[in-house]
Design a protein around this motif. Sequence first.
Motif, PDB file in Angstrom:
ATOM      1  N   TYR A  37       0.825  -1.210   0.000  1.00 44.64           N
ATOM      2  CA  TYR A  37       0.000   0.000   0.000  1.00 44.64           C
ATOM      3  C   TYR A  37       0.858   1.259   0.000  1.00 44.64           C
ATOM      4  O   TYR A  37       0.613   2.208  -0.754  1.00 44.64           O
ATOM      5  CB  TYR A  37      -0.922  -0.022   1.223  1.00 44.64           C
ATOM      6  CG  TYR A  37      -1.817   1.182   1.310  1.00 44.64           C
ATOM      7  CD1 TYR A  37      -2.901   1.337   0.452  1.00 44.64           C
ATOM      8  CD2 TYR A  37      -1.581   2.183   2.253  1.00 44.64           C
ATOM      9  CE1 TYR A  37      -3.722   2.448   0.520  1.00 44.64           C
ATOM     10  CE2 TYR A  37      -2.401   3.297   2.336  1.00 44.64           C
ATOM     11  CZ  TYR A  37      -3.477   3.423   1.458  1.00 44.64           C
ATOM     12  OH  TYR A  37      -4.276   4.528   1.538  1.00 44.64           O
ATOM     13  N   ASP A  93      -7.627  -6.054   4.665  1.00 39.83           N
ATOM     14  CA  ASP A  93      -7.746  -4.641   5.030  1.00 39.83           C
ATOM     15  C   ASP A  93      -7.212  -4.427   6.439  1.00 39.83           C
ATOM     16  O   ASP A  93      -7.145  -5.371   7.229  1.00 39.83           O
ATOM     17  CB  ASP A  93      -9.223  -4.201   4.972  1.00 39.83           C
ATOM     18  CG  ASP A  93      -9.895  -4.620   3.690  1.00 39.83           C
ATOM     19  OD1 ASP A  93      -9.777  -3.897   2.700  1.00 39.83           O
ATOM     20  OD2 ASP A  93     -10.501  -5.733   3.669  1.00 39.83           O
ATOM     21  N   CYS A 113      -6.719  -1.219   9.694  1.00 43.30           N
ATOM     22  CA  CYS A 113      -6.806   0.174  10.155  1.00 43.30           C
ATOM     23  C   CYS A 113      -6.227   0.286  11.556  1.00 43.30           C
ATOM     24  O   CYS A 113      -6.148  -0.702  12.289  1.00 43.30           O
ATOM     25  CB  CYS A 113      -8.238   0.707  10.088  1.00 43.30           C
ATOM     26  SG  CYS A 113      -9.386  -0.131  11.158  1.00 43.30           S
ATOM     27  N   SER A 128      -5.966   8.837  13.715  1.00 46.15           N
ATOM     28  CA  SER A 128      -5.819   7.895  12.612  1.00 46.15           C
ATOM     29  C   SER A 128      -4.328   7.690  12.314  1.00 46.15           C
ATOM     30  O   SER A 128      -3.555   8.649  12.251  1.00 46.15           O
ATOM     31  CB  SER A 128      -6.525   8.454  11.380  1.00 46.15           C
ATOM     32  OG  SER A 128      -6.265   7.627  10.266  1.00 46.15           O
ATOM     33  N   ASN A 133      -3.856   3.067   7.532  1.00 45.05           N
ATOM     34  CA  ASN A 133      -5.052   2.329   7.107  1.00 45.05           C
ATOM     35  C   ASN A 133      -4.829   1.805   5.699  1.00 45.05           C
ATOM     36  O   ASN A 133      -4.257   2.526   4.873  1.00 45.05           O
ATOM     37  CB  ASN A 133      -6.271   3.253   7.089  1.00 45.05           C
ATOM     38  CG  ASN A 133      -6.423   4.014   8.397  1.00 45.05           C
ATOM     39  OD1 ASN A 133      -6.490   3.409   9.462  1.00 45.05           O
ATOM     40  ND2 ASN A 133      -6.434   5.333   8.324  1.00 45.05           N
ATOM     41  N   SER A 136      -7.026  -0.315   2.580  1.00 44.52           N
ATOM     42  CA  SER A 136      -8.196  -1.066   2.131  1.00 44.52           C
ATOM     43  C   SER A 136      -7.918  -1.687   0.774  1.00 44.52           C
ATOM     44  O   SER A 136      -7.431  -1.007  -0.140  1.00 44.52           O
ATOM     45  CB  SER A 136      -9.427  -0.150   2.083  1.00 44.52           C
ATOM     46  OG  SER A 136      -9.722   0.244   0.769  1.00 44.52           O
ATOM     47  N   LEU A 183     -12.820   1.754   1.990  1.00 44.15           N
ATOM     48  CA  LEU A 183     -12.160   2.530   3.056  1.00 44.15           C
ATOM     49  C   LEU A 183     -13.191   3.213   3.968  1.00 44.15           C
ATOM     50  O   LEU A 183     -13.005   3.301   5.184  1.00 44.15           O
ATOM     51  CB  LEU A 183     -11.215   3.562   2.429  1.00 44.15           C
ATOM     52  CG  LEU A 183     -10.353   4.378   3.397  1.00 44.15           C
ATOM     53  CD1 LEU A 183      -9.453   3.482   4.236  1.00 44.15           C
ATOM     54  CD2 LEU A 183      -9.513   5.410   2.637  1.00 44.15           C
ATOM     55  N   LEU A 189     -14.479   0.645   6.391  1.00 38.39           N
ATOM     56  CA  LEU A 189     -13.395   0.295   7.322  1.00 38.39           C
ATOM     57  C   LEU A 189     -13.246   1.375   8.392  1.00 38.39           C
ATOM     58  O   LEU A 189     -13.168   1.100   9.593  1.00 38.39           O
ATOM     59  CB  LEU A 189     -12.109   0.169   6.507  1.00 38.39           C
ATOM     60  CG  LEU A 189     -10.874  -0.418   7.160  1.00 38.39           C
ATOM     61  CD1 LEU A 189     -11.082  -1.903   7.448  1.00 38.39           C
ATOM     62  CD2 LEU A 189      -9.661  -0.222   6.240  1.00 38.39           C
ATOM     63  N   MET A 190     -13.237   2.639   7.965  1.00 39.96           N
ATOM     64  CA  MET A 190     -13.045   3.747   8.910  1.00 39.96           C
ATOM     65  C   MET A 190     -14.289   3.967   9.755  1.00 39.96           C
ATOM     66  O   MET A 190     -14.191   4.412  10.899  1.00 39.96           O
ATOM     67  CB  MET A 190     -12.650   5.021   8.158  1.00 39.96           C
ATOM     68  CG  MET A 190     -11.299   4.927   7.471  1.00 39.96           C
ATOM     69  SD  MET A 190      -9.947   4.317   8.527  1.00 39.96           S
ATOM     70  CE  MET A 190      -9.843   5.648   9.715  1.00 39.96           C
ATOM     71  N   GLN A 196      -5.055   8.326   1.513  1.00 39.54           N
ATOM     72  CA  GLN A 196      -6.363   8.401   0.838  1.00 39.54           C
ATOM     73  C   GLN A 196      -7.463   8.880   1.771  1.00 39.54           C
ATOM     74  O   GLN A 196      -8.643   8.655   1.514  1.00 39.54           O
ATOM     75  CB  GLN A 196      -6.692   7.026   0.243  1.00 39.54           C
ATOM     76  CG  GLN A 196      -5.681   6.648  -0.825  1.00 39.54           C
ATOM     77  CD  GLN A 196      -5.863   5.234  -1.356  1.00 39.54           C
ATOM     78  OE1 GLN A 196      -6.341   4.334  -0.639  1.00 39.54           O
ATOM     79  NE2 GLN A 196      -5.469   5.023  -2.606  1.00 39.54           N
ATOM     80  N   ASN A 197      -7.064   9.575   2.848  1.00 37.33           N
ATOM     81  CA  ASN A 197      -8.052   9.948   3.861  1.00 37.33           C
ATOM     82  C   ASN A 197      -9.156  10.868   3.348  1.00 37.33           C
ATOM     83  O   ASN A 197     -10.265  10.854   3.879  1.00 37.33           O
ATOM     84  CB  ASN A 197      -7.369  10.573   5.081  1.00 37.33           C
ATOM     85  CG  ASN A 197      -6.547   9.545   5.847  1.00 37.33           C
ATOM     86  OD1 ASN A 197      -6.544   8.359   5.514  1.00 37.33           O
ATOM     87  ND2 ASN A 197      -5.837  10.000   6.861  1.00 37.33           N
TER      88      ASN A 197
END
Length: 388
Positions: free
Chosen positions: A246, A287, A289, A312, A315, A317, A322, A325-326, A348-349
Amino acid sequence: RHKFWETQPVGQFKDVGDPSLPEGPIEPPTPLSEVKQEPYNLPNLYEWITCDMNSEDMCSEVYNLLTNNYVEDDENMFRFNYSKEFLRWALHPPGYFASWHIGVRVKSSKKLVAFITGVPARIRACDTVVNMAEINFLCVHKKLRSKRLAPVMIKEVTRRVHLENIWQAAYTAGVVIPTPISTCQYWHRSLNPKKLIDVGFSRLGARMTMSRTIKLYKLPDSTSTPGFRKMEPHDVPAVTRLLRNYLSQFLVAPDFDENDVEHWLLPREYVVESFLVESPETHEITDFCSFYTLPSSILGNQTHSTLKAAYSYYNVSTKTPLLQLMNDALIIAKQKDYDVFNALDVMQNEGFLKELKFGPGDGKLHYYLYNYRLNHVMRPSELGLVLL
Ligand code: NHW
Ligand code: EN5
């Protein structure tokens, strides 16, 4: 303007956007024999110490200095309150150097009045993995501010990093100095809106009542993703593969191996929490987080003394969206009684912040490299690095 930073091997404001300057180290390493062997001079009343954070007493002294003198928001309503367990974790990664945990104390009273730390990290900048120091916890006691002690602290940590044959560093700060590689925005997701409003962390929106606000931020009682569970020690190899793959898409990111993942991401109560999705069919880890725990002291509130915040962390995904997941991470944080979940607009937040009801904060975070030039300012989404 920046009497100290103008003398340092960092990107200078006048050079921003100059494509004739090459990417990479600004200064070459010098032979170790040419690195200054003695510590920098401090004003006469003070002395350097190396802080053994394994010692309960030393750890408490550092904790007390930071609790009373570390970072505040711009209106001095909140102050970071890193726990002792957190400081021990943050300062003891694989290959750490005790000599990079530096204190300054008053000779006569032995009182600790300043602190700065480095920890080693391999950080990839574009295509190159560089051995760096991550610098953090720079703190000068409130009564000793504006006496140019910070530049001496920074030069001393630099000298001790050089003695280990390391010539680059990464750090973040809320202030602008020469020269950010990127500037990120803090975002906040209310979990306990009533308390956040009561202590002045957030405000009741226009045309909103307290009960509507509480309803707006309500979350389900339990997570929704099948196979979502806490990370365990046997997951380290799979999480390392997932995370390495990732992080390879970002321009600046840590180069984590299994030892790093074991240290930085295996759950530690009240310090760091990690969850993953194990496919119920294939048992593949798809995945991941994580968040870390960093409370803030609430300055001058009659009823509440601490704000419990989750930040955070990393993370990933691949199968679970995502967003979902979040949302599960928020549910866990709510179950664990955090008041707020914070995130930066890195990686990618941006793909979940607005949808999950995060709002932009009044704080920014600037990212820096020491003795390493990048030829353009990066978008936050090109950053794959989170510092504590
Ligand atoms: S950012 C958090 C920093 N800590 C705090 O904000 C706590 C509260 N504040 C304080 O304790 C995370 C003091 O205000 C501090 C400054 C100590 C911040 N970074 O002593 P003077 C980190 O820990 C420059 C860098 O009079 P002071 C990252 C300032 O621009 N520089 O100020 C740390 C000025 O230089 P200039 C900072 O208020 C990264 C000079 O300090 C800075 O009494 C460190 C003034 O010094 C900051 N956050 O003390 C760099 N804040 O040129 C690592 C102020 O503008 C570099 N300044 O005149 C890499 C080293 C390793 C290299 C290895 C090869
Ligand atoms: C190095 N590792 O300013 C770290 N925090 O937004 C050093 N604001 O909490 C770098 N001022 O916006 C430190 N509430 C840089 C950060 C220093 C701390 C800081 C900011 C980040 C912060 C809060 C409180 C502001 C209080 C008054 C804030 C608004 C929340 C609201 C929730 C509902 C949706 C909209 C936003």
